[in-house]
Motif scaffolding. Structure first.
Motif, PDB file in Angstrom:
ATOM      1  N   LEU A   1       0.839  -1.187   0.000  1.00 23.19           N
ATOM      2  CA  LEU A   1       0.000   0.000   0.000  1.00 23.19           C
ATOM      3  C   LEU A   1       0.879   1.244   0.000  1.00 23.19           C
ATOM      4  O   LEU A   1       1.748   1.384   0.860  1.00 23.19           O
ATOM      5  N   ASP A   2       0.660   2.144  -0.961  1.00 24.10           N
ATOM      6  CA  ASP A   2       1.393   3.400  -0.896  1.00 24.10           C
ATOM      7  C   ASP A   2       0.705   4.328   0.110  1.00 24.10           C
ATOM      8  O   ASP A   2      -0.314   3.972   0.720  1.00 24.10           O
ATOM      9  N   GLY A   3       1.261   5.531   0.286  1.00 22.86           N
ATOM     10  CA  GLY A   3       0.729   6.421   1.313  1.00 22.86           C
ATOM     11  C   GLY A   3      -0.717   6.805   1.091  1.00 22.86           C
ATOM     12  O   GLY A   3      -1.513   6.855   2.049  1.00 22.86           O
ATOM     13  N   ILE A   4      -1.110   7.072  -0.156  1.00 21.23           N
ATOM     14  CA  ILE A   4      -2.493   7.448  -0.458  1.00 21.23           C
ATOM     15  C   ILE A   4      -3.444   6.292  -0.152  1.00 21.23           C
ATOM     16  O   ILE A   4      -4.484   6.464   0.500  1.00 21.23           O
ATOM     17  N   GLN A   5      -3.084   5.102  -0.613  1.00 21.75           N
ATOM     18  CA  GLN A   5      -3.940   3.935  -0.368  1.00 21.75           C
ATOM     19  C   GLN A   5      -4.056   3.644   1.128  1.00 21.75           C
ATOM     20  O   GLN A   5      -5.147   3.346   1.624  1.00 21.75           O
ATOM     21  N   ALA A   6      -2.939   3.736   1.812  1.00 21.48           N
ATOM     22  CA  ALA A   6      -2.959   3.491   3.257  1.00 21.48           C
ATOM     23  C   ALA A   6      -3.825   4.523   3.972  1.00 21.48           C
ATOM     24  O   ALA A   6      -4.608   4.190   4.868  1.00 21.48           O
ATOM     25  N   ALA A   7      -3.708   5.789   3.564  1.00 20.17           N
ATOM     26  CA  ALA A   7      -4.503   6.852   4.185  1.00 20.17           C
ATOM     27  C   ALA A   7      -5.991   6.612   3.975  1.00 20.17           C
ATOM     28  O   ALA A   7      -6.802   6.786   4.906  1.00 20.17           O
ATOM     29  N   GLN A   8      -6.376   6.206   2.788  1.00 18.43           N
ATOM     30  CA  GLN A   8      -7.789   5.948   2.491  1.00 18.43           C
ATOM     31  C   GLN A   8      -8.343   4.841   3.378  1.00 18.43           C
ATOM     32  O   GLN A   8      -9.453   4.944   3.921  1.00 18.43           O
ATOM     33  N   ARG A   9      -7.566   3.772   3.546  1.00 14.03           N
ATOM     34  CA  ARG A   9      -8.043   2.645   4.345  1.00 14.03           C
ATOM     35  C   ARG A   9      -8.015   2.962   5.841  1.00 14.03           C
ATOM     36  O   ARG A   9      -8.895   2.524   6.590  1.00 14.03           O
ATOM     37  N   LEU A  10      -7.010   3.735   6.274  1.00 10.81           N
ATOM     38  CA  LEU A  10      -6.970   4.140   7.678  1.00 10.81           C
ATOM     39  C   LEU A  10      -8.148   5.054   8.008  1.00 10.81           C
ATOM     40  O   LEU A  10      -8.771   4.923   9.073  1.00 10.81           O
ATOM     41  N   ARG A  11      -8.469   5.942   7.094  1.00  8.28           N
ATOM     42  CA  ARG A  11      -9.591   6.850   7.318  1.00  8.28           C
ATOM     43  C   ARG A  11     -10.916   6.099   7.330  1.00  8.28           C
ATOM     44  O   ARG A  11     -11.828   6.435   8.098  1.00  8.28           O
ATOM     45  N   ALA A  12     -11.047   5.076   6.466  1.00  7.58           N
ATOM     46  CA  ALA A  12     -12.266   4.271   6.465  1.00  7.58           C
ATOM     47  C   ALA A  12     -12.428   3.525   7.786  1.00  7.58           C
ATOM     48  O   ALA A  12     -13.538   3.352   8.287  1.00  7.58           O
TER      49      ALA A  12
END
Length: 265
Positions: free
Chosen positions: A187-198
């Motif tokens: 997971l890159d930073g954007i993908q990780a951020a999206q999943r962490l926020r979800a």
């Protein structure tokens, strides 16, 4: 209104000033315990005898100046929260105070609102925040850990090497703030951020990278990233971001915007 009941030491050779400041403190926080000292030696004695949370320290006092007191405190390992006071906003004095770890500088005469701001800032800075570093480089994680340890905020820091590990951690202890690397395997930073926020819509995230992310600002903003920090960054830049993140007024030493891009301020 300040929620806690701090122990405050007012150090000033003017009895009138001490009286004014005591009144303002008790208006803001009626439960505060307030001690007074008329000079530097009395202040040091009071600090030995009491567990003080906040010190308001006059710069210009006979025999021992406020900067002398502050320097002696720091040399003894004291991290007490100090705000310097003076009738003159001397830039050299303000810079010296900041380098010695004073939080802010008050120019006399000051207002009750300014005192309330100082107390509110102390409460936020001294409330421990769980911070997570997400970066695939152990060396970079060590560097960031060291930077965070020099910040003004009280932080309990954990670290993982990637987005999936960060998500696993979210099922246990949920961090308040995540410093998230942009370039990571999996997971890159954007993908990780999206999943962490979800997983946790209220999570606070700061993206970190050694590259220029100007082309990715919109994606970062949509992912819930609050700010971008370019590596290498320093403690004052983290302090700047966290002050803005928690809606705190900027102390004098952070008024100049460092190398930070705010996205969701």
């Amino acid at each position: 209104m300040y929620d806690k009941s701090p122990i405050v030491l007012i150090t000033d050779d003017s009895q009138t000033l001490r009286k004014i400041l005591r009144k303002a403190l008790l208006e803001v926080c009626p439960g505060a315990t307030v001690f007074e000292a008329g000079d530097g030696k009395e202040a040091l004695r009071a600090l030995r005898e009491h567990e003080v949370d906040i010190v308001f320290l006059d710069v210009n006092m006979p025999e021992m100046s406020g900067l002398d007191v502050l320097e002696l405190l720091r040399s003894k390992g004291s991290n007490v929260f100090v705000t310097l006071m003076s009738t003159e906003a001397d830039q050299a004095v303000m810079k010296a105070g900041s380098e010695l770890g004073s939080y802010d500088f008050l120019k006399k005469p000051f207002t009750t609102e300014q005192i309330a701001t100082i107390l509110s800032s102390h409460e936020s800075l001294s409330t421990r925040k769980n911070v997570l570093i997400v970066d695939d480089s152990p060396t970079i994680r060590r560097i960031i850990y060291k930077v965070l340890s020099n910040c003004r905020f009280d932080m309990l820091v954990s670290e993982v090497e990637g987005g999936l590990e960060a998500l696993e951690l979210m099922h246990g202890t949920r961090p308040d703030i995540v410093f998230l690397d942009y370039n990571m395997p999996g997971l890159d930073g954007i993908q990780a951020a999206q999943r962490l926020r979800a997983e946790n819509p209220g999570i606070k995230m700061v993206m970190i990278s050694s590259q220029d992310l100007s082309e990715h600002i919109d994606a970062c903003r949509r992912s819930g990233i609050f700010a971008l920090l370019k590596k290498p960054f320093f403690a004052n830049e983290v302090d700047f971001v966290l002050h803005r993140l928690y809606g705190l007024n900027m102390p004098q030493s952070l008024e100049q915007t460092p190398n930070v891009t705010l996205l969701n301020d």
